[in-house]
Write an enzyme that holds these catalytic residues in place. Structure first.
Site, short mmCIF file in Angstrom:
data_model
loop_
_atom_site.label_atom_id
_atom_site.label_comp_id
_atom_site.label_asym_id
_atom_site.label_seq_id
_atom_site.Cartn_x
_atom_site.Cartn_y
_atom_site.Cartn_z
N SER A 190 0.82 -1.22 0.00
CA SER A 190 0.00 0.00 0.00
C SER A 190 0.85 1.26 0.00
O SER A 190 1.94 1.28 0.57
CB SER A 190 -0.88 -0.02 1.26
OG SER A 190 -1.43 1.25 1.49
N THR A 249 0.31 3.60 1.72
CA THR A 249 0.35 4.13 3.09
C THR A 249 1.70 3.86 3.75
O THR A 249 2.00 4.43 4.79
CB THR A 249 -0.77 3.49 3.95
OG1 THR A 249 -0.74 2.08 3.76
CG2 THR A 249 -2.15 4.02 3.56
N TYR A 254 -3.00 0.62 10.00
CA TYR A 254 -3.07 -0.13 8.73
C TYR A 254 -1.76 0.02 7.96
O TYR A 254 -1.15 -0.98 7.55
CB TYR A 254 -4.24 0.37 7.87
CG TYR A 254 -4.14 -0.09 6.44
CD1 TYR A 254 -3.73 0.77 5.42
CD2 TYR A 254 -4.39 -1.42 6.10
CE1 TYR A 254 -3.60 0.32 4.10
CE2 TYR A 254 -4.27 -1.87 4.80
CZ TYR A 254 -3.87 -0.99 3.81
OH TYR A 254 -3.74 -1.43 2.51
N LYS A 309 1.34 -2.87 6.84
CA LYS A 309 1.89 -3.09 5.49
C LYS A 309 3.40 -2.86 5.48
O LYS A 309 4.16 -3.60 4.86
CB LYS A 309 1.20 -2.17 4.47
CG LYS A 309 -0.25 -2.55 4.19
CD LYS A 309 -0.37 -3.98 3.64
CE LYS A 309 -1.80 -4.36 3.33
NZ LYS A 309 -1.93 -5.73 2.79
N ARG A 311 -10.10 13.60 9.29
CA ARG A 311 -10.10 12.21 9.81
C ARG A 311 -8.68 11.87 10.25
O ARG A 311 -7.72 12.10 9.51
CB ARG A 311 -10.58 11.24 8.72
CG ARG A 311 -10.59 9.78 9.13
CD ARG A 311 -11.14 8.88 8.03
NE ARG A 311 -10.21 8.81 6.90
CZ ARG A 311 -10.44 8.05 5.83
NH1 ARG A 311 -11.53 7.32 5.72
NH2 ARG A 311 -9.56 8.02 4.83
#
Ligand code: WQD
Length: 339
Positions: free
Chosen positions: A126, A128, A151, A155, A296
């Site tokens: 990802s 991210t 998350y 990864k 967020r």
């Protein structure tokens, strides 16, 4: 390389990859516990590809005996590992589940591959892992800041496990790590697509459900970012383009051994949340009721891909536009409503 174990093969990217694998003459074997997917997708895959049978093992791939059973029953030549939890926002409220599921499923899989002398792996990673990058587009060599979510950290840890394992001189791991940016859309047939269970975490399914009247209103998380319109920029890539890259990766691995390479999978451009909403309204001719709300946690301002490496090495590039993806996502939503 023919028989491919696809963990999470009934999921969003997994199911679209099954179609592309079958189209290219591979024989996919699905391992999925349906924690984030639905069984009717398997029948849709059969009707879409004309396959009477697609082998399916319904099990949790963090349990070694489940995974070993597949390797003992099937002659596996390669693996595509999708099975993982993948929502940035959700991972803050379920950090332990994310680490357990995402990291353990990989270590269990690697042990089983080792015991059965299976070396070829395409790993679902990802963007991210890049964290809050100062600049975009990001290339695979970009200085990687710390991921900003549990998350993203799962990864990054999985990539570190693959790197460490590949340096073990007894290892014959031959792997590709695909760093997805924002996969969106659905199969052009309208037969398969994204199926969030419960309120969608991701932007596009929330847009389509709001437009379809299933959600009251979309909240845009933050309108005060340092971008042209104040909303975050992301690299939205059609899910079929992502799926095709997985087959290109297997083809690439089939001609090599002991590789470990990472590739960005994106469109190469950044679109703001507001632009995605406006583009959706245009292609669907449907208004989206939205408001600008609070930021967020875990969101980065801007991230989009430099895909030159995948373009060159995998001979892969995107074929679909943002408009195509939003049109296909809307068609899929309308078909779901008719079900
Ligand atoms: C996109 C933008 C939100 C929902 C995704 C995947 C993750 C990884 C990276 C593969 C953000 C905004 C969202 C909403 C909003 N891909 N948003 N209202 O967080 O970039 O992560 O891509 O590994 O798996 O989840 O995607 O769709 O959640 O958010 O305003 O209701 O849309 O703030 O700016 P994200 P997303």
């Amino acid at each position: 390389m023919k028989n491919i174990l696809v963990t999470g093969g009934a999921g969003f990217i997994g199911s679209h990859t099954i179609v592309e694998l079958l189209n290219k003459g591979y024989n996919p074997i699905i391992l999925d516990n349906f924690s984030n997917s639905e069984k009717f997708i398997i029948d849709r895959l059969k009707s879409l590809t004309g396959k009477k049978e697609i082998k399916l093992y319904e099990a949790d791939c963090t349990v070694k005996s489940n995974v070993l059973k597949v390797f003992e029953n099937e002659k596996i030549d390669g693996v595509i590992h999708f099975a993982a939890f993948k929502a940035v926002g959700e991972s803050f409220s379920k950090p332990l589940e994310y680490h357990k599921n995402n990291v353990n499923s990989l270590t269990v899989l690697l042990e089983c591959m080792k015991e059965h002398n299976v070396d070829n792996l395409v790993f679902s990673s990802s963007c991210t892992v890049y964290g809050d990058t100062e600049h975009s587009p990001v290339s695979e060599e970009s200085v990687k800041n710390k991921p900003t979510s549990p998350y993203g950290r799962t990864k990054a840890y999985c990539e570190a496990i693959l790197n460490d394992y590949s340096t073990d001189e007894k290892s014959k791991l031959n792997a590709v790590m695909l760093r997805y940016f924002n996969p969106i859309g659905a199969h052009p047939s309208g037969e398969i697509g994204e199926l969030p269970l419960g309120p969608p975490n991701n932007l596009v399914p929330y847009i389509t459900q709001t437009a379809a009247g299933l959600r009251e209103e979309l909240t845009i998380f933050g309108g005060d970012y340092k971008t042209d319109d104040g909303t975050c920029l992301r690299d939205y890539i059609h899910v079929v383009d992502v799926a095709v890259a997985h087959v290109a990766s297997l083809d690439w691995l089939a001609e090599r051994s002991n590789e470990l390479e990472s590739f960005n999978l994106g469109s190469g451009k950044g679109d703001s949340v507001l632009h995605v909403v406006k583009t959706f309204e245009k292609v669907s001719n449907t208004k989206v009721n939205y408001k600008i709300g609070e930021r967020r946690i875990g969101d980065v301002t801007t991230v989009y891909a430099d895909c030159a490496k995948a373009n060159k090495v995998l001979n892969w590039k995107t074929k679909f536009s943002l408009e195509d993806a939003l049109q296909h996502a809307w068609q899929w939503q309308l078909n779901l409503k008719k079900q």
